[in-house]
Design an enzyme around this catalytic site. Structure first.
Site, mmCIF file in Angstrom:
data_model
loop_
_atom_site.group_PDB
_atom_site.id
_atom_site.type_symbol
_atom_site.label_atom_id
_atom_site.label_comp_id
_atom_site.label_asym_id
_atom_site.label_seq_id
_atom_site.Cartn_x
_atom_site.Cartn_y
_atom_site.Cartn_z
ATOM 1 N N TYR A 9 0.855 -1.326 -0.165
ATOM 2 C CA TYR A 9 -0.016 -0.081 -0.211
ATOM 3 C C TYR A 9 0.935 1.377 -0.089
ATOM 4 O O TYR A 9 1.989 1.347 0.536
ATOM 5 C CB TYR A 9 -1.034 -0.110 1.304
ATOM 6 N N PHE A 69 -5.921 9.197 -2.837
ATOM 7 C CA PHE A 69 -4.797 8.541 -3.417
ATOM 8 C C PHE A 69 -4.419 7.523 -2.629
ATOM 9 O O PHE A 69 -4.219 7.392 -1.705
ATOM 10 C CB PHE A 69 -3.652 9.693 -3.311
ATOM 11 N N GLU A 70 -4.224 6.363 -3.555
ATOM 12 C CA GLU A 70 -3.546 5.269 -3.077
ATOM 13 C C GLU A 70 -3.049 4.548 -4.254
ATOM 14 O O GLU A 70 -3.536 4.412 -5.491
ATOM 15 C CB GLU A 70 -4.576 4.482 -2.368
ATOM 16 N N ILE A 71 -2.001 3.839 -4.119
ATOM 17 C CA ILE A 71 -1.266 3.127 -5.006
ATOM 18 C C ILE A 71 -1.098 1.704 -4.328
ATOM 19 O O ILE A 71 -0.631 1.554 -3.278
ATOM 20 C CB ILE A 71 0.219 3.593 -5.712
#
Length: 395
Positions: free
Chosen positions: A234, A291-293
């Protein structure tokens, strides 16, 4: 000698004047920055005395290996190696202007160099205008999908009387989105269903982008490859406190899950980020999930599947207002190792009203347009100092 002396004097005077001007400008800018911070920082507004900590300049620098920092990145050429990943946006047709702006910035700052596909999801069919305006601003493949009914709408087993009473109370209490059913649908979808959509099945990693966000810096490395090569689960840019009124029973539910299923909790978890007392109480810290990758294999895995199902059956997404941000954050913090969670310090990101702006060399290298002094990282409502503590930085 006389001629040489006369020639040197104007030069000396010029150098002296330049030095004086530089000192004066530095003093003015320092005062301006100090005044701005006092007027606008959340720590000031909230009455917090938390000082901006000193963090080693290179502590959160991304590990950019040679293949990401090489000449292959120059002149718009794509890297020869790509991750199994996609850009992802959840949007409605009415979001078209904000969606176009966000996609345009992502393309300009990152994706024109790396060429990852886009997936757009909507509870309804996308309009032809939406598809046309999005498709002309990227050269990568674009897919538009409709969310299955059962993945979006409130399930039939929810007690609507209880749910509507909960919504009214939150609305009366002035809780943001407190009275919104569609917001709850979105939170539940983002918590437990988006990664099941047929358009996302070919992919492992995603970068979540929302309408009306901004990316302030050039991203000259591939975050997806970074996630895979360093076994990250994450990635985030902003962390803050949740509104306690929206999740009054969430932590008790989490504790009950942990007690029943201790095998899913990582021995090297990030509990210290989530709790000040070893897990008895939740400190409300979470990663801001707009926002997350992240790695969808983590969401699709047995541990998170059991975790989401356990939460969902309580009805807390509808009886209260459980957000996907605390759900994702608690899951990542407990079910994965703390070193699998990554702060993307080099990615300048803004979702009104908060901004993460890189500092120092990263700001210069990224040719960032944001104001370093306005970065939310260590403001009074930020949990960044707690994340520092997890990583051994004590303030």
């Amino acid at each position: 000698m006389a001629l040489a002396t006369l020639t040197a004097r104007p030069v000396v005077r010029y150098i002296f004047l330049v030095f004086v001007v530089i000192i004066a400008l530095h003093s003015i800018l320092s005062l301006t920055h100090s005044g701005y911070s006092q007027a606008t920082s959340l720590s000031h507004l909230l009455g917090s005395s938390q000082a901006r900590p000193t963090v080693p300049a290179d502590y959160y620098e991304d590990i950019v290996p040679a293949y990401l920092n090489s000449s292959n990145n120059n002149n718009g050429h794509l890297l020869t190696r790509k991750a199994n990943a996609t850009m992802l946006m959840l949007a409605r047709n009415s979001d078209i202007d904000g969606a176009v702006r966000s996609v345009r910035e992502v393309e300009d700052r990152f994706n024109r160099k790396f060429g990852y596909p886009w997936v757009f999801l909507n509870e309804e069919d996308f309009s032809e205008e939406f598809k046309k305006r999005i498709s002309v601003i990227t050269t990568t493949p674009v897919s538009f999908g409709r969310i299955p009914h059962d993945h979006w709408f409130q399930p039939s087993w929810i007690d609507e009387g209880k749910a509507s009473a909960g919504r009214k109370k939150m609305e009366d209490d002035g809780v943001i989105y407190g009275g919104s059913l569609s917001y709850r649908n979105m939170c539940r979808f983002n918590s437990g269903f988006f990664y099941r959509h047929e358009l996302l099945q070919p992919y492992r990693y995603y970068w979540r982008v929302e309408p009306d966000v901004h990316f302030h810096c050039e991203v000259d490395f591939d975050p997806f490859l970074f996630m895979g090569d360093y076994n990250k689960t994450y990635g985030f840019t902003i962390t803050m406190y949740e509104f306690e009124k929206t999740i009054p029973t969430l932590w008790d539910t989490v504790k009950a899950f942990v007690k029943e299923h201790p095998q899913y909790v990582s021995p090297e978890n990030a509990m210290a980020f989530l709790s000040e007392d070893g897990g008895e109480r939740y400190n409300l810290c979470h990663f801001w999930s707009n926002f997350e990758i992240a790695d969808m294999d983590f969401w699709r895995g047995e541990a998170y599947t059991k975790f989401f199902e356990y939460l969902d059956k309580t009805g807390g997404f509808y009886y209260e207002r459980w957000g996907d941000a605390p759900v994702h954050s608690i899951a990542a913090g407990l079910l994965s190792r703390k070193d699998q969670i990554h702060f993307f310090s080099e990615i300048g990101y803004e979702h009104n009203p908060y901004t993460h702006c890189p500092t120092g060399e990263a700001w210069t290298r990224g040719r960032c347009s944001c104001n370093e002094g306005r970065s939310f990282d260590y403001d009074g409502y930020s949990c960044m100092a707690k994340w520092d503590r997890v990583n051994g930085i004590v303030h």
